[in-house]
Design a protein around this motif. Structure first.
Motif, PDB file in Angstrom:
ATOM      1  N   MET A 271       0.839  -1.191   0.000  1.00  0.00           N
ATOM      2  CA  MET A 271       0.000   0.000   0.000  1.00  0.00           C
ATOM      3  C   MET A 271       0.881   1.251   0.000  1.00  0.00           C
ATOM      4  SD  MET A 271      -2.754  -1.416   2.796  1.00  0.00           S
ATOM      5  CE  MET A 271      -3.233   0.196   3.338  1.00  0.00           C
ATOM      6  N   TYR A 274       2.360   1.853  -3.383  1.00  0.00           N
ATOM      7  CA  TYR A 274       1.396   2.435  -4.314  1.00  0.00           C
ATOM      8  C   TYR A 274       0.913   3.821  -3.861  1.00  0.00           C
ATOM      9  CZ  TYR A 274       0.891  -2.385  -6.080  1.00  0.00           C
ATOM     10  OH  TYR A 274       1.111  -3.644  -6.597  1.00  0.00           O
ATOM     11  N   MET A 318      -6.239  -0.217  -4.321  1.00  0.00           N
ATOM     12  CA  MET A 318      -5.028  -1.014  -4.543  1.00  0.00           C
ATOM     13  C   MET A 318      -4.874  -1.497  -5.982  1.00  0.00           C
ATOM     14  SD  MET A 318      -2.980  -1.352  -1.865  1.00  0.00           S
ATOM     15  CE  MET A 318      -2.232  -2.987  -1.884  1.00  0.00           C
TER      16      MET A 318
END
Length: 341
Positions: A271, A274, A318
């Motif tokens: 996470m 990203y 995600m």
């Protein structure tokens, strides 16, 4: 290079910003700006940007520590990391504006001025501020390696500058929040936290104390009106307060633990990996998703219910983050140049 603990912190910073936008929208809906909550740093989730900035200072001090740096390749590598997705966002926003019949000429002028003004869409102003930090980084590292007492001099300079802006009646919130004038404290304190990491490592009681004091400060700030209507003078000191707290806690978390590489830890780290994608791209969807859920699924006027929904929607970003990393951000990286030895 990735450090899994720092990726955890990136994930938290992105969640704060995402939740802030999900819960407050453009105009305080579905959650009103009024009132304070136990999780006031979530209610004032713009502070996630301060966490990003402080982490950047810490990260680059760690990355460049004890190494000889070739700064032209460094700037090129950072450009390749940040510019491709930012360019996609600029084009996508232009297409959106064209679709709704907005003024593209004014948009183009703002984009042309953005290296100085930061007028990029979807929070792109923060990328400009970080770029300003990159250009100052060589001089900062040179000076601070020679004498670490200059940390204090830099902080006093920028606090004094904000005080002068406030005293003459300019919009201190604008300068403290959206320019290097406010954010330099956080970058420099991130650098300092790495340089003084040995004094922070293992200081668990101090970390709990700093965290509790920071949460109490943000509760009081939130109760006084926060970012929407709080007292203007707070912005003279707020960047420094955020920088001190986040810098200490980042160094403590990074240096005091052997971070797991198990599935949960790796998922949170992904996470964080990203987080840049989520940060820039969530603007296209987050306000509409929040409004849709509030109108058609369930009432989101309860702060804690809305926060849970924001976490779920953050997780739903995600796959978008993966696609962005795979097809937009990673391909240009093959043109990177080595900048440390």
């Amino acid at each position: 290079m990735h450090w899994i603990g720092l990726d955890h912190i990136r994930a938290l910073a992105a969640l704060l910003v995402f939740s802030w936008h999900f819960m407050h929208g453009h105009d305080g809906a579905p959650i009103s700006f009024d009132g304070a909550h136990i999780l006031s740093i979530v209610d004032e989730g713009h502070t996630g940007v301060a966490l990003f900035m402080t982490l950047s200072g810490y990260l680059f001090a760690k990355l460049l520590d004890g190494k000889t740096v070739a700064y032209l390749p460094f700037f090129w590598t950072r450009f390749l990391r940040l510019a491709p997705l930012m360019l996609v966002v600029v084009i996508a926003e232009a297409l959106r504006l064209y679709w709704i019949g907005a003024d593209l000429r004014g948009y183009a002028v703002n984009i042309a001025k953005s290296p100085l003004t930061g007028a990029l869409p979807n929070g792109g102003w923060s990328i400009i501020v970080e770029a300003h930090f990159y250009f100052l980084l060589p001089a900062l590292l040179f000076v601070l390696h020679r004498d670490r007492r200059y940390f204090l001099a830099v902080l006093l300079t920028f606090v004094s500058l904000r005080l002068a802006i406030y005293a003459v009646g300019y919009d201190i919130h604008r300068y403290a929040y959206g320019t290097i004038i406010g954010r330099m404290d956080q970058f420099v304190l991130g650098l300092a936290a790495f340089f003084y990491r040995d004094l922070i490592r293992g200081r668990h009681i101090a970390a709990v104390t700093v965290g509790a004091a920071f949460l109490a400060f943000y509760y009081a700030f939130d109760a006084a009106g926060g970012v929407s209507s709080g007292p203007a003078w707070v912005w003279v000191i707020l960047p420094t307060v955020e920088g001190v707290a986040y810098a200490f806690l980042i160094a403590w978390y990074d240096q005091s633990f052997r971070h797991s590489h198990g599935p949960v830890s790796r998922f949170i780290a992904k996470m964080g990996d990203y987080s840049y994608s989520i940060y820039l791209l969530h603007y296209f969807v987050v306000f509409y998703v929040s409004a849709f859920i509030a109108r058609h699924v369930m009432d989101l006027s309860n702060f804690y219910v809305a926060f849970v929904w924001s976490i779920l929607m953050y997780l739903a970003m995600m796959p978008i983050g993966y696609l962005s990393m795979r097809f937009i951000e990673n391909p240009p990286r093959r043109f990177r140049k080595r900048y440390v030895r």
